[in-house]
Design a protein around this motif. Structure first.
Motif, mmCIF file in Angstrom:
data_model
loop_
_atom_site.group_PDB
_atom_site.id
_atom_site.type_symbol
_atom_site.label_atom_id
_atom_site.label_comp_id
_atom_site.label_asym_id
_atom_site.label_seq_id
_atom_site.Cartn_x
_atom_site.Cartn_y
_atom_site.Cartn_z
ATOM 1 N N SER A 64 0.664 -1.307 -0.110
ATOM 2 C CA SER A 64 0.048 -0.045 -0.003
ATOM 3 C C SER A 64 0.844 1.392 -0.006
ATOM 4 N N ARG A 65 1.947 1.172 0.816
ATOM 5 C CA ARG A 65 2.798 2.426 0.982
ATOM 6 C C ARG A 65 3.481 2.620 -0.400
ATOM 7 N N LEU A 66 4.014 1.495 -0.917
ATOM 8 C CA LEU A 66 4.591 1.518 -2.403
ATOM 9 C C LEU A 66 3.522 2.110 -3.325
ATOM 10 N N LEU A 67 2.296 1.504 -3.610
ATOM 11 C CA LEU A 67 1.372 2.094 -4.422
ATOM 12 C C LEU A 67 1.080 3.548 -4.136
ATOM 13 N N LEU A 68 0.850 3.832 -3.081
ATOM 14 C CA LEU A 68 0.744 5.363 -2.526
ATOM 15 C C LEU A 68 1.881 6.410 -3.076
ATOM 16 N N SER A 69 2.963 5.654 -2.737
ATOM 17 C CA SER A 69 4.315 6.440 -3.115
ATOM 18 C C SER A 69 4.405 6.920 -4.491
ATOM 19 N N GLU A 70 4.122 5.706 -5.502
ATOM 20 C CA GLU A 70 4.013 5.831 -6.841
ATOM 21 C C GLU A 70 3.060 6.738 -7.332
ATOM 22 N N LYS A 71 1.963 6.781 -6.868
ATOM 23 C CA LYS A 71 0.679 7.891 -7.029
ATOM 24 C C LYS A 71 1.108 9.292 -6.770
ATOM 25 N N ALA A 72 1.733 9.354 -5.505
ATOM 26 C CA ALA A 72 2.204 10.686 -5.060
ATOM 27 C C ALA A 72 3.195 11.093 -5.795
ATOM 28 N N ASN A 73 4.414 10.321 -6.161
ATOM 29 C CA ASN A 73 5.220 11.121 -7.134
ATOM 30 C C ASN A 73 5.009 11.170 -8.689
ATOM 31 N N GLU A 74 3.895 10.335 -9.180
ATOM 32 C CA GLU A 74 3.312 10.970 -10.321
ATOM 33 C C GLU A 74 2.565 12.322 -10.178
ATOM 34 N N PHE A 75 1.799 12.408 -9.210
ATOM 35 C CA PHE A 75 1.102 13.632 -8.991
ATOM 36 C C PHE A 75 2.231 14.940 -8.817
ATOM 37 N N GLN A 76 3.166 14.496 -8.186
ATOM 38 C CA GLN A 76 4.267 15.705 -7.841
ATOM 39 C C GLN A 76 4.738 16.118 -9.036
ATOM 40 N N LYS A 77 5.080 14.971 -9.929
ATOM 41 C CA LYS A 77 5.809 15.310 -11.241
ATOM 42 C C LYS A 77 4.755 16.380 -12.091
#
Length: 186
Positions: A64-77
């Protein structure tokens, strides 16, 4: 990790050749009570079913943390890209810039909703695991007590029992029985 509340179980059978504790009541002294206790912290640290559930939940938390981190990184980009485009006047109109800002706002909301959903799912699974562990221990203690006839089996968590004879500790017997039953059911 899973938090299991204290398991206080009472059983109304007595058996000879066991530690007997007189109990004072308003009507006098009750004799023949056989009392034992289980150290819950020790039990949980050695009960394979609990350890398997805890490991599975930890793996799901990490995913869950990995998925959320990926989505947050995409969002930040996307936010960084939007800000760069805004500073360089790349948008053809103010309306187009606003559309992109709205899209990014929606993406942020999606990430927040994903975080809430994953947290809720993990909390529900943790609660369900706690119930399964509690039910498993209680069911085993009922079966165990048929042969052992305790009047009361207490749970000892930390220092919740101030003084008790260590001879009344049945933790290792319970761990062995629970693990044997769990391993045979696998």
């Amino acid at each position: 990790m899973l938090a299991i509340g204290a398991l206080m179980l009472s059983f109304c059978q007595c058996k000879e050749n066991s530690p007997v504790q007189p109990v004072s009541t308003n009507q006098g002294v009750v004799t023949g009570m056989k009392i034992a206790y289980v150290e819950i912290d020790t039990l949980l640290s050695k009960y394979q079913f609990y350890l398997d559930l805890a490991e599975d939940l930890l793996r799901k938390e990490e995913n869950s943390r990995l998925l959320l981190s990926e989505k947050a990184n995409e969002f930040q980009k996307e936010v960084d890209d939007y800000n760069r485009k805004l500073q360089n006047n790349v948008f053809s109109s103010q309306e187009r810039a606003q559309q992109e800002a709205n899209r990014i706002g929606k993406k942020q909301q999606d990430v927040e909703e994903l975080n809430e959903r994953l947290s809720r799912e993990l909390a529900i699974e943790s609660q369900n695991n706690s119930l399964m562990i509690s039910d498993s221990i209680q069911a085993y203690l009922k079966d165990y007590n048929v042969d052992h006839g305790y009047s009361v089996i207490l749970s000892k968590v930390g220092d919740n029992i101030l003084l008790i004879d260590p001879a009344m500790n049945i933790t290792n017997e319970i761990i062995e029985g629970l693990n044997a039953r769990y391993n045979s059911a696998k």
